[in-house]
Design a protein around this motif. Structure first.
Motif, mmCIF file in Angstrom:
data_model
loop_
_atom_site.group_PDB
_atom_site.id
_atom_site.type_symbol
_atom_site.label_atom_id
_atom_site.label_comp_id
_atom_site.label_asym_id
_atom_site.label_seq_id
_atom_site.Cartn_x
_atom_site.Cartn_y
_atom_site.Cartn_z
ATOM 1 N N LEU A 169 0.808 -1.218 0.000
ATOM 2 C CA LEU A 169 0.000 0.000 0.000
ATOM 3 C C LEU A 169 0.843 1.271 0.000
ATOM 4 C CD1 LEU A 169 -2.742 -1.083 2.571
ATOM 5 C CD2 LEU A 169 -2.977 -0.915 0.077
ATOM 6 N N LEU A 170 2.118 1.149 0.378
ATOM 7 C CA LEU A 170 3.002 2.317 0.419
ATOM 8 C C LEU A 170 3.803 2.415 -0.879
ATOM 9 C CD1 LEU A 170 4.436 1.933 4.041
ATOM 10 C CD2 LEU A 170 2.671 3.549 3.288
ATOM 11 N N PRO A 182 13.427 11.276 3.674
ATOM 12 C CA PRO A 182 13.259 9.938 4.251
ATOM 13 C C PRO A 182 14.133 8.895 3.560
ATOM 14 C CG PRO A 182 11.325 10.575 2.975
ATOM 15 C CD PRO A 182 12.203 11.778 3.058
ATOM 16 N N ARG A 183 14.652 7.975 4.384
ATOM 17 C CA ARG A 183 15.516 6.904 3.867
ATOM 18 C C ARG A 183 15.028 5.522 4.298
ATOM 19 N NH1 ARG A 183 17.273 8.733 8.488
ATOM 20 N NH2 ARG A 183 18.412 7.411 9.912
ATOM 21 N N ALA A 184 13.994 5.476 5.154
ATOM 22 C CA ALA A 184 13.442 4.196 5.595
ATOM 23 C C ALA A 184 12.007 4.391 6.051
ATOM 24 C CB ALA A 184 14.279 3.607 6.725
ATOM 25 N N PRO A 239 17.058 8.786 -0.462
ATOM 26 C CA PRO A 239 15.959 9.757 -0.363
ATOM 27 C C PRO A 239 15.328 10.026 -1.729
ATOM 28 C CG PRO A 239 17.839 10.489 0.926
ATOM 29 C CD PRO A 239 18.287 9.282 0.155
ATOM 30 N N PRO A 240 14.000 9.867 -1.831
ATOM 31 C CA PRO A 240 13.329 10.104 -3.117
ATOM 32 C C PRO A 240 13.211 11.603 -3.419
ATOM 33 C CG PRO A 240 11.758 9.320 -1.456
ATOM 34 C CD PRO A 240 13.103 9.356 -0.805
ATOM 35 N N ASP A 241 12.819 11.919 -4.650
ATOM 36 C CA ASP A 241 12.641 13.326 -5.011
ATOM 37 C C ASP A 241 11.435 13.903 -4.269
ATOM 38 O OD1 ASP A 241 10.243 12.710 -6.404
ATOM 39 O OD2 ASP A 241 11.335 12.365 -8.262
ATOM 40 N N PHE A 242 11.220 15.201 -4.431
ATOM 41 C CA PHE A 242 10.192 15.899 -3.652
ATOM 42 C C PHE A 242 8.809 15.290 -3.858
ATOM 43 C CE2 PHE A 242 6.935 19.169 -3.186
ATOM 44 C CZ PHE A 242 7.162 19.556 -1.877
ATOM 45 N N ALA A 243 8.414 15.049 -5.121
ATOM 46 C CA ALA A 243 7.072 14.523 -5.403
ATOM 47 C C ALA A 243 6.894 13.129 -4.809
ATOM 48 C CB ALA A 243 6.817 14.501 -6.909
ATOM 49 N N ALA A 244 7.906 12.266 -4.947
ATOM 50 C CA ALA A 244 7.830 10.904 -4.405
ATOM 51 C C ALA A 244 7.796 10.947 -2.880
ATOM 52 C CB ALA A 244 9.000 10.069 -4.899
ATOM 53 N N THR A 245 8.551 11.865 -2.282
ATOM 54 C CA THR A 245 8.533 12.016 -0.826
ATOM 55 C C THR A 245 7.142 12.424 -0.354
ATOM 56 O OG1 THR A 245 10.885 12.561 -0.691
ATOM 57 C CG2 THR A 245 9.506 13.310 1.124
ATOM 58 N N ALA A 246 6.512 13.354 -1.051
ATOM 59 C CA ALA A 246 5.168 13.805 -0.675
ATOM 60 C C ALA A 246 4.168 12.653 -0.754
ATOM 61 C CB ALA A 246 4.728 14.959 -1.574
ATOM 62 N N ARG A 247 4.257 11.824 -1.818
ATOM 63 C CA ARG A 247 3.356 10.668 -1.940
ATOM 64 C C ARG A 247 3.586 9.682 -0.793
ATOM 65 N NH1 ARG A 247 4.737 11.261 -7.313
ATOM 66 N NH2 ARG A 247 6.272 9.572 -7.218
ATOM 67 N N GLU A 260 4.913 10.296 2.233
ATOM 68 C CA GLU A 260 4.462 10.871 3.503
ATOM 69 C C GLU A 260 2.942 10.800 3.626
ATOM 70 O OE1 GLU A 260 6.224 14.752 3.299
ATOM 71 O OE2 GLU A 260 8.039 14.103 4.368
ATOM 72 N N ARG A 261 2.230 11.061 2.519
ATOM 73 C CA ARG A 261 0.761 11.004 2.527
ATOM 74 C C ARG A 261 0.288 9.575 2.815
ATOM 75 N NH1 ARG A 261 0.287 14.193 -1.352
ATOM 76 N NH2 ARG A 261 0.393 12.674 -3.048
ATOM 77 N N ALA A 262 0.920 8.584 2.166
ATOM 78 C CA ALA A 262 0.525 7.176 2.363
ATOM 79 C C ALA A 262 0.803 6.719 3.789
ATOM 80 C CB ALA A 262 1.255 6.292 1.360
ATOM 81 N N VAL A 263 1.927 7.150 4.352
ATOM 82 C CA VAL A 263 2.248 6.790 5.743
ATOM 83 C C VAL A 263 1.233 7.422 6.689
ATOM 84 C CG1 VAL A 263 3.938 7.182 7.593
ATOM 85 C CG2 VAL A 263 4.692 6.287 5.386
ATOM 86 N N ALA A 264 0.876 8.680 6.449
ATOM 87 C CA ALA A 264 -0.119 9.345 7.294
ATOM 88 C C ALA A 264 -1.468 8.629 7.208
ATOM 89 C CB ALA A 264 -0.264 10.810 6.885
ATOM 90 N N GLU A 265 -1.842 8.159 6.013
ATOM 91 C CA GLU A 265 -3.110 7.437 5.856
ATOM 92 C C GLU A 265 -3.079 6.092 6.572
ATOM 93 O OE1 GLU A 265 -3.559 7.310 1.614
ATOM 94 O OE2 GLU A 265 -4.178 9.415 1.499
#
Length: 195
Positions: free
Chosen positions: A24-25, A81-83, A128-136, A138-143
Motif C-alpha cells: 500500500l506504500l 526519508p531513507r526508511a 531519499p526520493p525526489d520531492f514529489a515521491a517524498t510527498a506521496r 508521507e501522505r501514504a504513511v499518514a493514511e
C-alpha cells in the motif's frame, strides 16, 4: 568477521499484515517479507570468538514470554526519508529485554554503537526520493496511521547473521533462545492481589 544482530522473529500472520502495508506504500525499495524482524541489538561485524562470547551471554538470559503488538507507521530521515517502518505498541517487557540483551553483549566484550532503542520493523530502505515521491510517501504513511497487527506472544529471540547484497540483506539464523512461558494475553497481572 560475521555481521550479526539479535532480534525477534515475527509470526506469519504479522509478516503478512506488514507485506500488505508494504504494497500500500509507494516504497522505492521494500524489505523482503521473509526477512522482516524487530532488531534488539545490532552487533555489527564481529570475529568468531566475540560472537561466541555473545552467544554464551544471550543463552544465560532468563526471560518470560510476553505479548507484543505493532502499531502505526513512520519514516526515518525527516525531510529526506531513507526508511519506512511499522511501530511497536508500548511494551515494558520489550524495553527491559532490549536493555538486558544490550548489557549482556557489553559484558561479552562486544563494542556497540550507542543508539537509542526505537522499537520498529523496517518495511523499506532507500535513497531519499525526489520531492514529489517524498510527498506521496508521507501522505501514504499518514493514511496508514491506524495500522496495527497482533498481539502475539514473543517466545524467543534469535541471533542472525546478516549478508548484505545488491538486492538487500539476507539473514541466516545462528541461534535461538527460548523464553520461559509467560502469562496468556488477558492474564497479565492476574496473579497480583490488592494493594
Amino acid at each position: 568477521m560475521i555481521r550479526a544482530f539479535l532480534g525477534l522473529a515475527l509470526p506469519e500472520a504479522v509478516r503478512s499484515a506488514l507485506a500488505l502495508q508494504q504494497a500500500l506504500l509507494p516504497l522505492p525499495r521494500r524489505v523482503a517479507p521473509e526477512t522482516l524482524h524487530l532488531t534488539l541489538v545490532f552487533l555489527g561485524e564481529q570475529p568468531d570468538a566475540a560472537l561466541e562470547a555473545a552467544h554464551d551471554a544471550f543463552a544465560t538470559l532468563r526471560v518470560a514470554a510476553f505479548p507484543l503488538s505493532l502499531q502505526g507507521l513512520g519514516l526515518f530521515g525527516g525531510a529526506r526519508p531513507r526508511a519506512a517502518w511499522a511501530g511497536v505498541a508500548p511494551s515494558g517487557p520489550l524495553i527491559g529485554l532490549q536493555a538486558t540483551a544490550e548489557r549482556a553483549a557489553h559484558l561479552a566484550g562486544i563494542r556497540l554503537e550507542h543508539r537509542r532503542f526505537v522499537p520498529h520493523v523496517t518495511l523499506g530502505r532507500f535513497p531519499p526520493p525526489d520531492f514529489a515521491a517524498t510527498a506521496r510517501l508521507e501522505r501514504a504513511v499518514a493514511e496508514g496511521f491506524a495500522f496495527s497487527a497482533g498481539p502475539w506472544m514473543v517466545q524467543d529471540m534469535v541471533l542472525w547473521r546478516s549478508h548484505l547484497g545488491p538486492r538487500g540483506a539476507r539473514h541466516d539464523e545462528l541461534a535461538r533462545y527460548p523464553f520461559a512461558p509467560g502469562p496468556r494475553p488477558g492474564q497479565v497481572g492476574a496473579e497480583m492481589g490488592p494493594d
